[in-house]
Scaffold this motif. Sequence first.
Motif, mmCIF file in Angstrom:
data_model
loop_
_atom_site.group_PDB
_atom_site.id
_atom_site.type_symbol
_atom_site.label_atom_id
_atom_site.label_comp_id
_atom_site.label_asym_id
_atom_site.label_seq_id
_atom_site.Cartn_x
_atom_site.Cartn_y
_atom_site.Cartn_z
ATOM 1 N N ALA A 106 1.059 -1.077 -0.331
ATOM 2 C CA ALA A 106 0.224 -0.289 -0.118
ATOM 3 C C ALA A 106 1.064 1.054 -0.176
ATOM 4 C CB ALA A 106 -0.749 0.007 1.437
ATOM 5 N N GLY A 107 2.302 1.178 0.042
ATOM 6 C CA GLY A 107 3.222 2.446 0.484
ATOM 7 C C GLY A 107 2.895 2.961 1.625
ATOM 8 N N ALA A 108 2.943 2.315 2.243
ATOM 9 C CA ALA A 108 2.338 3.033 3.602
ATOM 10 C C ALA A 108 4.009 2.843 4.691
ATOM 11 C CB ALA A 108 1.819 2.537 4.289
ATOM 12 N N GLU A 109 4.108 3.523 5.585
ATOM 13 C CA GLU A 109 5.433 3.866 6.244
ATOM 14 C C GLU A 109 4.885 3.429 7.550
ATOM 15 O OE1 GLU A 109 7.851 6.490 8.552
ATOM 16 O OE2 GLU A 109 7.713 7.512 6.641
ATOM 17 N N VAL A 110 5.323 1.961 8.123
ATOM 18 C CA VAL A 110 5.337 1.845 9.378
ATOM 19 C C VAL A 110 6.356 2.563 9.946
ATOM 20 C CG1 VAL A 110 5.304 -0.444 10.460
ATOM 21 C CG2 VAL A 110 4.178 -0.950 8.594
ATOM 22 N N MET A 111 5.631 2.445 10.984
ATOM 23 C CA MET A 111 5.944 3.387 12.509
ATOM 24 C C MET A 111 5.983 2.584 13.565
ATOM 25 S SD MET A 111 5.112 7.387 11.993
ATOM 26 C CE MET A 111 3.437 7.291 11.181
ATOM 27 N N CYS A 112 6.922 2.299 13.833
ATOM 28 C CA CYS A 112 6.871 1.217 15.562
ATOM 29 C C CYS A 112 6.810 2.159 16.668
ATOM 30 C CB CYS A 112 7.595 -0.412 15.246
ATOM 31 S SG CYS A 112 7.048 -1.698 16.272
ATOM 32 N N VAL A 113 5.925 2.674 17.678
ATOM 33 C CA VAL A 113 6.665 2.710 18.814
ATOM 34 C C VAL A 113 6.063 1.827 20.028
ATOM 35 C CG1 VAL A 113 5.662 4.753 20.216
ATOM 36 C CG2 VAL A 113 5.120 4.873 17.729
ATOM 37 N N ASP A 114 7.172 2.248 20.967
ATOM 38 C CA ASP A 114 6.813 1.576 22.052
ATOM 39 C C ASP A 114 6.908 2.375 23.118
ATOM 40 O OD1 ASP A 114 7.899 -0.263 24.536
ATOM 41 O OD2 ASP A 114 9.880 0.706 24.082
ATOM 42 N N VAL A 115 5.807 2.236 23.659
ATOM 43 C CA VAL A 115 5.252 3.177 24.749
ATOM 44 C C VAL A 115 4.758 1.892 26.060
ATOM 45 C CG1 VAL A 115 2.580 2.456 24.489
ATOM 46 C CG2 VAL A 115 3.247 4.926 25.155
ATOM 47 N N GLY A 116 5.249 1.025 26.125
ATOM 48 C CA GLY A 116 5.144 -0.172 27.392
ATOM 49 C C GLY A 116 5.591 -1.010 27.424
ATOM 50 N N ILE A 127 10.448 3.571 17.434
ATOM 51 C CA ILE A 127 10.386 4.656 18.065
ATOM 52 C C ILE A 127 9.613 4.934 19.651
ATOM 53 C CG2 ILE A 127 8.639 6.638 17.945
ATOM 54 C CD1 ILE A 127 8.020 6.154 15.503
ATOM 55 N N SER A 128 10.796 5.294 20.156
ATOM 56 C CA SER A 128 11.049 4.619 21.700
ATOM 57 C C SER A 128 10.710 6.064 22.198
ATOM 58 C CB SER A 128 12.327 4.765 22.356
ATOM 59 O OG SER A 128 11.693 4.305 24.188
ATOM 60 N N ARG A 129 8.877 5.463 23.278
ATOM 61 C CA ARG A 129 8.194 7.046 23.861
ATOM 62 C C ARG A 129 7.641 5.885 25.106
ATOM 63 N NH1 ARG A 129 10.060 9.523 21.128
ATOM 64 N NH2 ARG A 129 9.184 11.414 19.574
ATOM 65 N N LYS A 130 8.644 4.800 25.812
ATOM 66 C CA LYS A 130 7.878 3.823 26.719
ATOM 67 C C LYS A 130 8.067 5.107 27.969
ATOM 68 C CE LYS A 130 10.893 0.924 27.664
ATOM 69 N NZ LYS A 130 10.086 -0.700 26.803
#
Length: 362
Positions: A106-116, A127-130
């Motif tokens: 689909a031409g989309a960027e995956v942004m993986c965020v560690d929030v916890g 993307i670290s936002r723990k």
Amino acid sequence: MSRSIMDIAAQVQGPDKTASKAAAAYLDSLTKPPGSLGKLETLAVKLAGITGEIKPSFPGRGVVVMAADHGVCEEGISAFPAEVTPQMVHNFLSGGAAVNVLSRQAGAEVMCVDVGVNAELRHPGLISRKVRYGTANMAKGPAMSREEAEAAILAGIEVVEEAVARGIKCFVTGEMGIGNTTASAAIMSALTGISSLETVGRGTGINDERLRQKVLIVERALETNRPDASDAVDVLAKVGGLEIAGLTGVILGAAANRCPVILDGFISGAAALAAVRIAPDSIHYMIASHVSQEQGHVYLLKELGLEPMLYLDMRLGEGTGGVLALHLIDAACRIMAEMATFESAGVSSGTDGTKPAGKAHS
């Protein structure tokens, strides 16, 4: 914190009705019977209302995969162990998960965020936002503090704002967190009053015995914590998850920036319900991609008043259903941008001066 969630909520405005009306009128000028493209036309009008543009396009699109762990897993409510959460985060970051495959298509960027996530994670693409290392067991007390829930929501808002600054104008909600269908069921029951017998589903594919245990755990969590149904942040803090709160922030952030946000499945729906309770006008920016096999999802969509576009019997999460809906977003946009009008194509309109009303143009 320099700003509050309510500051962001106050930025969420209703749709651009002038653009919506103009888009509807333009659709009726195209070489087709009025309304004959069904939900694609409804989607085109909605996108116009969201963006203020009759012919929007979304070359920059992102899937925000919020990841976190759940203390309630110690109650045996999942078919998979909690260690799967950090393992799957590494899979996202290496591009090997289903959401990565479908996002490439689909031409989309995956942004993986560690929030916890309850593990030390380091990767240049993460993307670290723990906020904390997983929630506490909500069956025994609050999943997290109110301040932690607010921090997770603000993390989601910030991820969106940073992405918008890079040119991403369309978002898909994704998540990873073993145990998060349990938290989502508890959120839904707390906010709607719907019984846990209807909100609790099989999640990762648990058997009947574990399903009964899961229902009891949700009931115990609600009884123990007594979340305030009039306060979505209180509900998220007491019986929610860090990634669910993060997705609530993603939805609020997208709405505040007039970007469409495509909801995935049950967990995304729980986050969306919390977002609507915080900022009611955020509903106008949400697009329901599909209805999942998790039994509570159909009730959630009814509560939100959203009609899903796809019925694919999916129940994976990660944002997979939402990514598939990007193709329909593209289709609606291309209809508006590329389809000929009756006038430009030299095609006769109906005998009463309107467009053809039948299925054929003859």
